[in-house]
Design a protein around this motif. Structure first.
Motif: not given
Length: 382
Positions: A131-149
């Motif tokens: 949940y905290t990771a998705y909240s970080l993505l919501r804040a600045d999706p352009e800066r995130i290059v990959g996710m491991g959930m």
């Protein structure tokens, strides 16, 4: 490198170690309201600044993620592990779901002031950390290059708190009981845990709106909010729903467990990502929520999605019957109907059979002209 990290790296078949890891503890970042949240920075030594930095936000003890952070740092990726508001040295009060959006946004903004964070970012999240990771993505999706959930879902309402529309009181109570006792001294924590375990049955037998008071001695405001907003279409839940972020998700991997309560929600997330044309990979093991094998799989698969995103596709599932991993092109897989018939000898046959005066054919039951069979093997119907 420690003996434990070396063993896990070998078992999980991780890429080779490229550098030793060093850690700097309790780095402060200031939020918009002045609250200072602290985090630990793990870095490869030396760090040339070219690889993506992994960001993790957690309400649990940061040192519990030392193993995972070390594994990434030893493979060239710095890791920043931050304690959520009100936990383990971070100022404020922890309110589940309430502050993660703003604190995530402020954390990313504060990181830009540090040279070691001037690089692409990747996110990792398991359970509430998802949940905290998705909240970080919501804040600045352009800066995130990959996710491991791992063992998590974008919609906590339908996945965990209200699965199939029914409030999961035991899940909610066990979670908040752990949250409220985790920072007590060891002896006091064990005493509190024994008390919670002793009162849990009584709490579950009372009405949901009083269960937290029975368990904890007083009402817990976040729990009271979850109970009072018991309608699936209540707009209150929209503020914590992270399914809109699926459309913004960068290349990602989702590690799930066949016996994990998040499984249904995580499979739904994967299907949504595919429908929206996002690049994603799904791995489902014979795991429970806290199975040790999840850590190695999450590190291995996240390294793949961050370092080689074009190779991180498809689906890998564990067959608990054979013990084998099966690679699939998609989930759900393409299937065809197969009708089998169970015999008295515990065999499955592809043709109908008659026994005990009953004729089995296409699901129908009627007397067989031949009468009761005398052998243990079925007789094909003619």
């Amino acid at each position: 490198m420690t003996l434990r990290t070396a063993l896990i790296a070998a078992l999980a078949k991780l890429p080779r170690r490229v550098a030793p890891a060093r850690v700097e503890r309790a780095i402060p970042l200031t939020m918009r309201d002045g609250a200072v949240l602290v985090g630990d920075l793990w870095q490869p030594s030396p760090d040339d600044g070219s690889s993506a930095m992994i960001v993790i936000r957690t309400p649990y003890e940061r040192t519990g993620l030392d193993l995972l952070a070390r594994l990434f740092a030893e493979r060239g990726h710095p890791v920043f592990v931050q304690s959520c508001r009100g936990t383990f040295g971070s100022a404020g009060t922890f309110r589940p779901f309430a502050d993660e959006a703003y604190d995530g946004e402020d954390t990313l903004a504060a990181l830009t002031t540090h040279p070691w964070a001037d690089r692409p970012l990747a996110l990792i999240g398991a359970s509430y950390l998802g949940y905290t990771a998705y909240s970080l993505l919501r804040a600045d999706p352009e800066r995130i290059v990959g996710m491991g959930m791992a063992v998590t879902a974008a919609d906590f309402h339908s996945a965990v708190l209200y699965p199939r529309g029914r409030f999961s009181a035991e899940t909610a109570l066990m979670w908040i009981g752990g949250l409220l006792t985790q920072e007590l001294p060891v002896r006091a924590r064990r005493h509190a845990e024994r008390g919670i375990k002793r009162r849990m049955r009584e709490a579950l037998l009372t009405t949901p709106d009083r269960a937290d008071e029975v368990l904890l001695g007083s009402p817990y405001p976040p729990y009271q909010e979850w109970v009072s907003h018991d309608s699936s279409d209540d707009p209150w839940w929209e503020r914590i729903d992270r399914t809109p972020q699926l459309a913004q998700t960068p290349p990602s991997v989702h590690v799930a467990g066949w016996f994990d309560p998040f499984l249904i929600g995580q499979l739904a997330d994967h299907e949504a990502l595919i429908r929206q044309g996002r690049s994603t990979r799904l791995v489902v093991g014979s795991w429970k929520h806290a199975s040790p094998g999840i850590v190695g799989a999450l590190v291995r698969e996240t390294l793949r999605v961050v370092d080689h995103p074009a190779e991180s596709r498809g689906v890998s599932v564990h067959d608990g019957g054979t013990g084998a991993w099966i690679e699939l092109q998609q989930w759900p897989p393409t299937t065809s109907a197969l009708e089998l018939f169970l015999t008295r000898g515990r065999r499955l046959l592809g043709s109908p059979w008659s026994i005990a005066g009953v004729r089995m054919e296409g699901g129908s039951r009627r007397s067989a002209a031949a009468g009761r069979g005398s052998g243990s093997e079925p007789r094909p119907c003619r």
